[in-house]
Scaffold this motif. Structure first.
Motif, PDB file in Angstrom:
ATOM      1  N   VAL A   1      38.111  52.408  38.577  1.00  0.00           N
ATOM      2  CA  VAL A   1      37.664  51.843  37.302  1.00  0.00           C
ATOM      3  C   VAL A   1      38.260  50.454  37.099  1.00  0.00           C
ATOM      4  CG1 VAL A   1      37.763  52.105  34.792  1.00  0.00           C
ATOM      5  CG2 VAL A   1      37.288  54.080  36.237  1.00  0.00           C
ATOM      6  N   ARG A   2      39.523  50.285  37.419  1.00  0.00           N
ATOM      7  CA  ARG A   2      40.156  48.972  37.267  1.00  0.00           C
ATOM      8  C   ARG A   2      39.461  47.927  38.139  1.00  0.00           C
ATOM      9  NH1 ARG A   2      44.063  46.258  40.227  1.00  0.00           N
ATOM     10  NH2 ARG A   2      45.278  44.710  39.053  1.00  0.00           N
ATOM     11  N   GLY A   3      39.129  48.279  39.372  1.00  0.00           N
ATOM     12  CA  GLY A   3      38.425  47.346  40.242  1.00  0.00           C
ATOM     13  C   GLY A   3      37.071  46.950  39.675  1.00  0.00           C
ATOM     14  N   THR A   4      36.359  47.914  39.086  1.00  0.00           N
ATOM     15  CA  THR A   4      35.073  47.618  38.468  1.00  0.00           C
ATOM     16  C   THR A   4      35.243  46.691  37.271  1.00  0.00           C
ATOM     17  OG1 THR A   4      34.242  49.792  39.147  1.00  0.00           O
ATOM     18  CG2 THR A   4      33.020  48.645  37.428  1.00  0.00           C
ATOM     19  N   VAL A   5      36.257  46.960  36.459  1.00  0.00           N
ATOM     20  CA  VAL A   5      36.509  46.138  35.268  1.00  0.00           C
ATOM     21  C   VAL A   5      36.892  44.712  35.659  1.00  0.00           C
ATOM     22  CG1 VAL A   5      37.977  45.859  33.227  1.00  0.00           C
ATOM     23  CG2 VAL A   5      37.122  48.123  33.853  1.00  0.00           C
ATOM     24  N   LEU A   6      37.696  44.570  36.694  1.00  0.00           N
ATOM     25  CA  LEU A   6      38.097  43.232  37.136  1.00  0.00           C
ATOM     26  C   LEU A   6      36.887  42.402  37.569  1.00  0.00           C
ATOM     27  CD1 LEU A   6      41.346  43.966  39.202  1.00  0.00           C
ATOM     28  CD2 LEU A   6      41.179  42.876  36.958  1.00  0.00           C
ATOM     29  N   SER A   7      35.882  43.052  38.148  1.00  0.00           N
ATOM     30  CA  SER A   7      34.683  42.323  38.566  1.00  0.00           C
ATOM     31  C   SER A   7      33.758  42.015  37.394  1.00  0.00           C
ATOM     32  CB  SER A   7      33.927  43.130  39.619  1.00  0.00           C
ATOM     33  OG  SER A   7      33.391  44.318  39.061  1.00  0.00           O
TER      34      SER A   7
END
Length: 273
Positions: free
Chosen positions: A151-157
């Motif tokens: 989820v964090r990786g998705t949010v960062l993008s």
């Protein structure tokens, strides 16, 4: 919906529907009482009276498999729900806010990811105890770091996209932006992850039950049925075959269904249709 018309997707849907149907049916009806002991019916082979035979205590194997499906599905559902909710909240906040909060939380998450999920669950079970809700908490906490990281990786993008900047310019609060714009865009990867996690949890729960750390007897699960069948493999081979087949077929169905869901929700696949 073309992806769900493939043979693998249809097989996955059929297997999962059969497992879920058996689990729901077991809540209201089973051919026999899965906990009733009958020493006069010990080790009855599969036949008309006992479709899948009986175990060392004369309990109906089919009824216990159905009840085991109900227990396994319930544990897996609550575990996946716990992991998705907690991991999503942490991942969205850390990925969007960044700063020292992100660094501290992710340092802890990365430390947890260094441990295999099953090993971490074993350590947590020592704290929570070997029972149904202890397993849910232990496995839920063990798989939460994986959800948080994705989820964090998705949010960062997403956080630097134009529509997020537009939300800031309009004066929307960070909480509103996270809930209204960030969270909906995390649904697709979370759906794929939740499908895969369901299979991971069933396998982990079966392994813990096989080791005697799952749902305590006499409540049936596929794992503890396999464990109790070990001493009788030569005398009653079917006692180990049927629970093993249930686990294998469930994982196969989940993998097929997960692949179909991934292909359906992956934007890179849409251009190939």
């Amino acid at each position: 919906m073309k992806k769900f018309r493939t043979p693998q997707a249809l097989i996955g849907l059929l297997v999962i529907a059969l497992i879920l149907g058996s689990a729901l049916l077991a809540l209201v009806w089973t051919p026999h009482d899965p906990l009733k002991i009958s020493f006069s019916a010990r080790f009855q082979p599969p036949g008309a009276a006992w479709l899948l035979g009986t175990d060392e205590f004369g309990r109906d194997e089919l009824s216990r498999l159905m009840a085991g499906a109900s227990n396994s599905v319930w544990i897996s559902f609550l575990t996946v729900l716990f992991s998705i909710v907690i991991g999503t909240c942490i991942g969205v906040v850390t990925g969007f806010v960044r700063g020292w909060v992100d660094r501290i939380v992710m340092a802890f998450i990365n430390a947890l990811l260094a441990f295999p999920g099953l090993l971490l669950a074993l350590a947590l079970l020592a704290v929570f105890g070997a029972n149904q809700y202890g397993i849910i908490l232990a496995l839920g906490l063990a798989y939460t770091p994986s959800v948080t990281r994705i989820v964090r990786g998705t949010v960062l993008s997403l956080r630097e996209k134009e529509f997020i900047e537009s939300s800031r310019v309009l004066g929307n609060s960070e909480l509103y932006t996270m809930v209204r714009h960030i969270l909906p865009n995390c649904i697709a990867p979370l759906t794929v992850l939740a499908t895969s996690m369901f299979g991971w949890v069933i396998l982990a729960e079966s392994a813990l039950s096989f080791l005697g750390l799952g749902v305590p007897p006499p409540a049936p699960t596929w794992g503890n049925m396999l464990a109790s069948a070990r001493p009788y493999m030569a005398q009653a081979t079917y006692l180990s075959i049927f629970p093993g087949l249930c686990i294998a077929l469930t994982l196969l169905g989940i993998n097929f269904l997960g692949d179909a869901v991934r292909d359906l929700l992956d934007p890179r696949m849409k251009g190939l249709e």
